[in-house]
Every structure is written in structure tokens, then in C-alpha cells.
Design a protein around this motif. Structure first.
Motif, PDB file in Angstrom:
ATOM      1  N   GLU A   1       0.647  -1.262  -0.133  1.00 34.51           N
ATOM      2  CA  GLU A   1      -0.107   0.413   0.012  1.00 34.51           C
ATOM      3  C   GLU A   1       0.288   1.492  -0.164  1.00 34.51           C
ATOM      4  O   GLU A   1       0.360   2.064  -0.573  1.00 34.51           O
ATOM      5  CB  GLU A   1      -0.949  -0.329   1.660  1.00 34.51           C
ATOM      6  N   ILE A   2       2.208   1.261   0.876  1.00 34.55           N
ATOM      7  CA  ILE A   2       3.242   2.457   1.192  1.00 34.55           C
ATOM      8  C   ILE A   2       3.426   2.280   0.071  1.00 34.55           C
ATOM      9  O   ILE A   2       3.289   3.682  -0.550  1.00 34.55           O
ATOM     10  CB  ILE A   2       3.465   2.435   2.192  1.00 34.55           C
ATOM     11  N   SER A   3       4.390   1.372  -0.914  1.00 37.47           N
ATOM     12  CA  SER A   3       5.026   1.369  -2.314  1.00 37.47           C
ATOM     13  C   SER A   3       3.725   2.309  -3.335  1.00 37.47           C
ATOM     14  O   SER A   3       4.496   2.807  -4.075  1.00 37.47           O
ATOM     15  CB  SER A   3       5.274   0.513  -1.739  1.00 37.47           C
ATOM     16  N   LEU A   4       2.348   1.524  -3.290  1.00 44.62           N
ATOM     17  CA  LEU A   4       2.055   1.680  -5.145  1.00 44.62           C
ATOM     18  C   LEU A   4       1.254   3.127  -4.464  1.00 44.62           C
ATOM     19  O   LEU A   4       1.323   4.172  -5.104  1.00 44.62           O
ATOM     20  CB  LEU A   4       0.424   0.641  -4.413  1.00 44.62           C
ATOM     21  N   LYS A   5       1.200   3.608  -3.377  1.00 44.78           N
ATOM     22  CA  LYS A   5       0.049   5.345  -3.370  1.00 44.78           C
ATOM     23  C   LYS A   5       1.180   6.209  -3.203  1.00 44.78           C
ATOM     24  O   LYS A   5       1.321   6.934  -3.889  1.00 44.78           O
ATOM     25  CB  LYS A   5      -0.278   4.702  -1.560  1.00 44.78           C
ATOM     26  N   ARG A   6       2.755   6.138  -2.762  1.00 44.89           N
ATOM     27  CA  ARG A   6       3.149   6.988  -1.807  1.00 44.89           C
ATOM     28  C   ARG A   6       4.293   7.268  -3.277  1.00 44.89           C
ATOM     29  O   ARG A   6       4.806   7.996  -3.813  1.00 44.89           O
ATOM     30  CB  ARG A   6       3.693   7.453  -1.043  1.00 44.89           C
ATOM     31  N   VAL A   7       4.923   5.470  -3.338  1.00 44.87           N
ATOM     32  CA  VAL A   7       6.384   5.894  -4.555  1.00 44.87           C
ATOM     33  C   VAL A   7       5.099   5.485  -5.871  1.00 44.87           C
ATOM     34  O   VAL A   7       5.695   6.325  -6.994  1.00 44.87           O
ATOM     35  CB  VAL A   7       7.283   4.468  -4.585  1.00 44.87           C
ATOM     36  N   GLY A   8       4.789   5.279  -6.319  1.00 42.23           N
ATOM     37  CA  GLY A   8       3.636   5.319  -7.377  1.00 42.23           C
ATOM     38  C   GLY A   8       2.335   6.088  -7.269  1.00 42.23           C
ATOM     39  O   GLY A   8       2.026   6.663  -8.396  1.00 42.23           O
ATOM     40  N   LYS A   9       2.364   6.555  -6.728  1.00 38.82           N
ATOM     41  CA  LYS A   9       1.069   7.783  -6.671  1.00 38.82           C
ATOM     42  C   LYS A   9       0.138   7.265  -7.388  1.00 38.82           C
ATOM     43  O   LYS A   9      -0.348   7.726  -7.827  1.00 38.82           O
ATOM     44  CB  LYS A   9       1.656   8.886  -7.191  1.00 38.82           C
ATOM     45  N   TRP A  10      -0.417   6.289  -6.485  1.00 41.36           N
ATOM     46  CA  TRP A  10      -2.092   5.518  -7.914  1.00 41.36           C
ATOM     47  C   TRP A  10      -2.618   5.511  -6.571  1.00 41.36           C
ATOM     48  O   TRP A  10      -2.442   5.376  -4.567  1.00 41.36           O
ATOM     49  CB  TRP A  10      -1.228   3.812  -8.345  1.00 41.36           C
ATOM     50  N   ASP A  11      -4.131   5.093  -6.584  1.00 40.31           N
ATOM     51  CA  ASP A  11      -4.971   5.467  -6.330  1.00 40.31           C
ATOM     52  C   ASP A  11      -5.074   3.404  -5.502  1.00 40.31           C
ATOM     53  O   ASP A  11      -5.293   2.945  -6.564  1.00 40.31           O
ATOM     54  CB  ASP A  11      -6.570   5.410  -7.054  1.00 40.31           C
TER      55      ASP A  11
END
Lengths: 419, 128
Positions: free
Chosen positions: B23-33
Motif C-alpha cells: 500500500e505504501i509503495s503503490l500509494k506513495r512511490v507510485g502515486k496511485w489510488d
């Protein structure tokens, strides 16, 4: 392309290895400066990753000498948080050091600095450095929670495997748990635990697949990996606790906070005894007295443990299978940093010869087994208090040192950021 | 070939620790929902509720496993077009090939580096 890693700590070398290998970089490992001297002309590394302090001398002095001899290779330095200001001063004097990283390192920090060096940052979805710092902090916070659960998870696994051996459990429960740890440990930065989980998972998979009785070698391999994983998990936990007391990156505020933290902190006690039930009991008893107890069942890494935890007092069992307590104590006392560390011996041998030998080896006190709780508490407290008094005398010096370090680190960051 | 735009990702894994770090990776690094599901059942409900641009799917889960969920998604007209990436702790080459043949957009090994996961996802989708 070759990268030379100089560090006596095998775990650190393995960490670097695990990060560099996927990048098709060849890692040449040296455990000491002397080994590095031999490797350098052969390996022609493109980058050197090394600790400031090496087993056989100062990494800085070594680098200075090499620079004078014309070595141009860029260097990444890794320093334990407490390594003093002189080193930083010398670094500023310009030794061509590319990055300085603080130990204990997370895989993420190291891998980012290596990526920067080799300019192999993935092109997609690349956040800016400042948010990366935030993200790393968030990941670190999550990792701490993860690492706190690990020892209990390995206790569970160990119990499952014991039941399995007696035919009281199905292998699938243990296998699922091992599989989960295998799939997550590295993501949370505990690569060495992950590596053991791979072995455990593999053994359990074989156990699931064999219809006939499993071979003694397989059981042995499984139990060894479990023991090693449990130890590494405990160690990771101890490191997390230790690094929580001293932030990896200093600014003025965190330096002040750190000083405040050390002023009011609990007393840190390390106990080394091969008897797990006993260390657990002592942890419990002293834990009730508001002391932080770190238990280790293997004396071989005692110096590393001290280095990481910097305890106020060490409790040492005299009779351990691998190393006897006398020798461990002598080894500790050789190092000037631990000359004043209170060491309390534990032993079931009550003869006067043993007691005399204990004091000869450098012990400060002596507690006979079986241990009476009140006596244990009283002796440990008195010894630890006394050493704390001594420490307070030196505390003003350490405040100054920390503030200096903060300032120098800021200067240094400004330097590193310059193209 | 232009890369498809991703904004919504559904991440399916029964292990809480994987969900948290992903979740951290996708949200914060990937900036995805990012939305998370802990089981195949929950995943299928969430897919119906709001169609994601990509599904990250754990291979081995109790009850409905990754390949089973993938088959259900492919059978349904409304969800068949959503690309799926498998997450797996198994690294056997044959198995990975088998998953590719099923028609998944890619396979990512566990453990993954949270700082690099989004980059890896982008690479897989570009290769598609």
C-alpha cells in the motif's frame, strides 16, 4: 563492473551483495583492510563501500594513504551512528567520499545511494528525493512493527516443527507461515531472516512432499535454519530498539531529542546465556524493574552486540558450550571502550576458585545459580546505577559531541548535494 | 506503443504484511489510488464495485487462489480487459512461464523492494 566491499561484518556484506547482484554488479568482498590491499590491484573496482572503522585499523587512514598513492575510485562510507567528530572532520578535508551512510542501514537507504551512484534509477514513477525520505521513514516505521512480531512468529514456527517431528501437527501450517515470512522479510529490510526463511520453506516443502519418513539431515537442516532465523530475528529486534534511541540522520532538533532521550532512558542490560528459559526469566524479572533487557543465547557475537546496544551492564553465564564466560570477559576487557562496563557473572559452580577466576577475568560481581530474584535485582541495580553516575560525568561532553555531529552532518550534506 | 494510464490499482493478498508494505509503495512511490482486498471473494466484490486499471493478485491464497480469481475475471465480459499481475513467492521458472501462458500481464516475485515495485509494474505494462 566490480564493487569492493570492506567490512568485517558478514551480515553487512551479504546485505550489499543482495542489493548489488540484481544490478549485474560483481561484488568483491574483503573482511579487512589487509585483504582489501590484496584485492584492489586485481579487482579494479568502480566503487568501494566500506566502514570507517575496520577490524585492522582506521578506514579513514587507509583511504588517506590510498588517495596519496593515487587511488581515484569513489567511496561510500558507512559509519555507526556514534562514530565521533574527528572522522567527520577528516572526511570534510576531502577524501573523495561520495556518500556517508549511517549504520544500522536499511536496504532502502543503501540501495538508493547505490542507485544514485550508478544512475540506474527506474525511469517510471520516480518521486523526488524529499518525498523519498518521507517514504523511507514510513517504510521504516512499518518495518519496526514487522520486526517486533518476528521473534514470536519464529517461536510459533519452532513449536509447530517440534509438534511436526512428534507427528502431532500437519506440515501445512508451518509451511504457510514460513512461506509468508519468506515473501515479506526482505521487503521489510530483514534480508538475512528472509534468507533463512527460504531454507525453512524449502525444508517444509520437502516434508510435505515426502510420503516416507524424512531424513535426519532434512530435520537437522530445518532446525538449524530455524535456530538461526530466531537468533537473527531477536537481533533485528535489538537493533531496532537500539537505533530507535539514536536517529540515523541528525539535525539540531533530533540531536537535542536524542540527548533528552539518553538523559531519561531506561537502563539497558544485556544477558548472554545459552539457556533460553533462563534468559527469558531474567528478562521478565528485570523488565518489571523498568530495565530494558536484551537476551542473547550465543556468546560468539558479544562484541557486535555491545557495539550495537552499548548496554549499561552485561550479565554473562560462565558455562556456555561454545565459549566459556572467562574468555568472553577477557575479550571484552581488551577493548578500551568496555573497560568500565559492569560485568556480572552467573554460574552454578560455587567453589572459591571459580569466584577468584571470575574476578581475575575482569568481572565486577558474581551471582550464584539458582538465582534468587531479589538478589539479582539488587546486584544488577547497584552495578548499573554506579556506572550511570560515571556516565553522567561524561554526559556534558556527549551533548557537545552530538551537537557538533549535527552541525558537521549538515555541512556534509550540503557538500554531498553539490554536483 | 503508448503505455496505458494507470490510476486505480486493486491489490489482493491474504498476508497483512504484504498489503501494508504494498500500500505504501503503490500509494506513495507510485502515486496511485490503491484499494486492498484480503481474499478472492472480497477482490471480486471490489472489482465489480469500481473497475480498477490494474489488479495485483497473490498466487497462493486459501479458498480462491490467484489463478482461480484470474479465470473468473476473464470469463466475465465486464472485467476481462483489466490487466492482472501475479505476485508470487515461488520462483520456479516453469511456474512463471505457466502463469504467463494464462495471459497475465506479468509476474512479480515476492519479496519485492517497496521502492522499486511501481517501477517494475510500469516495466511489465510497457512490455505488454
Amino acid at each position: 563492473m566490480n564493487v569492493l566491499v570492506i567490512d568485517s561484518d558478514q551480515r553487512f556484506r551479504r546485505l550489499v551483495l543482495s542489493i548489488l547482484e540484481p544490478h549485474d554488479l560483481r561484488v568483491v568482498q574483503s573482511t579487512s583492510l589487509r585483504e582489501a590491499d590484496l584485492e584492489l590491484p586485481v579487482a579494479h573496482p568502480e566503487l568501494i563501500i566500506m566502514d570507517c572503522v575496520q577490524a585492522d585499523g582506521s578506514g579513514l587512514q587507509w583511504l588517506k594513504k590510498k588517495r596519496a598513492e593515487g587511488l581515484k575510485t569513489p567511496v561510500i562510507f558507512c559509519c555507526s551512528g556514534s562514530h565521533g567528530t574527528e572522522e567527520f572532520c577528516q572526511l570534510i578535508a576531502g577524501l573523495g567520499v561520495k556518500h556517508i551512510l549511517h549504520k544500522p542501514l536499511t536496504a532502502a537507504t543503501l540501495s538508493r545511494s547505490l542507485d544514485e551512484h550508478f544512475q540506474r534509477i527506474a525511469t517510471a514513477a520516480q518521486p523526488s528525493p524529499s518525498t523519498l525520505d518521507d517514504i523511507e521513514r514510513e517504510i521504516k516505521a512499518l518495518s519496526i512493527e514487522y520486526i517486533r512480531e518476528l521473534p514470536e512468529r519464529f517461536h510459533f514456527l519452532t513449536r509447530q516443527v517440534q509438534d511436526l517431528k512428534k507427528g502431532l501437527a500437519e506440515p501445512s501450517t508451518a509451511k504457510n507461515e514460513a512461506h509468508k515470512i519468506k515473501g515479506t522479510a526482505s521487503s521489510y529490510g530483514v534480508h538475512d531472516v528472509g534468507a533463512q526463511a527460504v531454507i525453512i520453506d524449502d525444508c517444509l516443502k520437502q516434508l510435505c512432499n515426502t510420503k516416507t519418513a524424512a531424513s535426519p539431515e532434512l530435520w537437522q537442516r530445518l532446525e538449524n535454519a530455524l535456530a538461526e532465523a530466531s537468533r537473527l530475528a531477536e537481533q533485528a529486534l535489538a537493533e531496532v530498539d537500539a537505533s530507535a534511541a539514536l536517529p540515523a540522520v541528525y539535525d539540531e532538533k533530533t540531536a537535542m531529542d536524542a540527548v533528552g532521550l539518553t538523559a531519561t532512558r531506561f537502563q539497558k542490560i544485556v544477558i548472554i546465556d545459552d539457556d533460553q528459559d533462563f534468559t527469558r526469566r531474567v528478562s521478565l524479572i528485570l523488565g518489571y524493574e523498568d530495565m530494558l533487557v536484551y537476551a542473547f543465547n550465543d556468546a560468539r557475537r558479544v562484541l557486535e552486540v555491545l557495539e550495537y546496544l552499548k548496554p549499561d551492564l552485561l550479565i554473562l553465564d560462565l558455562n556456555m558450550p561454545e565459549l566459556d564466560g572467562f574468555n568472553v570477559c577477557k575479550r571484552i576487557r581488551i577493548d578500551s571502550r568496555w573497560r568500565n562496563l559492569p560485568i556480572v557473572f552467573l554460574t552454578a559452580q560455587t567453589g572459591w576458585e571459580t569466584r577468584v577466576a571470575a574476578f581475575d577475568a575482569g568481572a565486577d560481581d558474581y551471582i550464584p545459580k539458582p538465582v534468587v530474584n531479589q538478589e539479582l535485582i539488587a546486584r544488577v541495580r547497584v552495578r548499573a546505577e554506579r556506572s550511570k553516575l560515571q556516565e553522567e560525568v561524561n554526559s556534558q561532553a556527549s551533548v557537545n559531541k552530538l551537537l557538533w555531529q549535527a552541525l558537521l552532518t549538515l555541512l556534509l550534506q550540503a557538500r554531498v548535494l553539490k554536483p | 506503443m503508448s503505455v496505458m494510464k494507470i490510476s486505480k490499482i486493486l491489490m489482493v493478498d491474504d498476508d497483512m504484511h504484504i498489503r501494508r508494505i504494498a500500500e505504501i509503495s503503490l500509494k506513495r512511490v507510485g502515486k496511485w489510488d490503491v484499494r486492498l482486498a484480503s481474499s478472492g471473494k472480497e477482490a471480486l466484490l471490489l472489482v465489480k464495485e469500481d473497475l480498477p486499471d490494474l489488479i495485483l493478485l497473490d498466487v497462493s491464497m486459501p479458498e480462491l487462489d490467484g489463478p482461480a480469481i484470474f479465470a473468473i475475471l476473464k470469463e466475465d465480459q465486464s472485467t476481462a480487459s483489466v490487466p492482472v499481475i501475479f505476485l508470487t513467492g515461488r520462483v520456479l521458472h516453469d511456474e512463471v512461464e505457466e502463469y504467463r501462458k494464462l495471459g497475465v500481464a506479468g509476474v512479480i516475485n515476492k519479496p519485492f523492494d517497496p521502492l522499486k515495485l511501481p517501477g517494475e509494474i510500469m516495466r511489465l505494462l510497457e512490455a505488454e
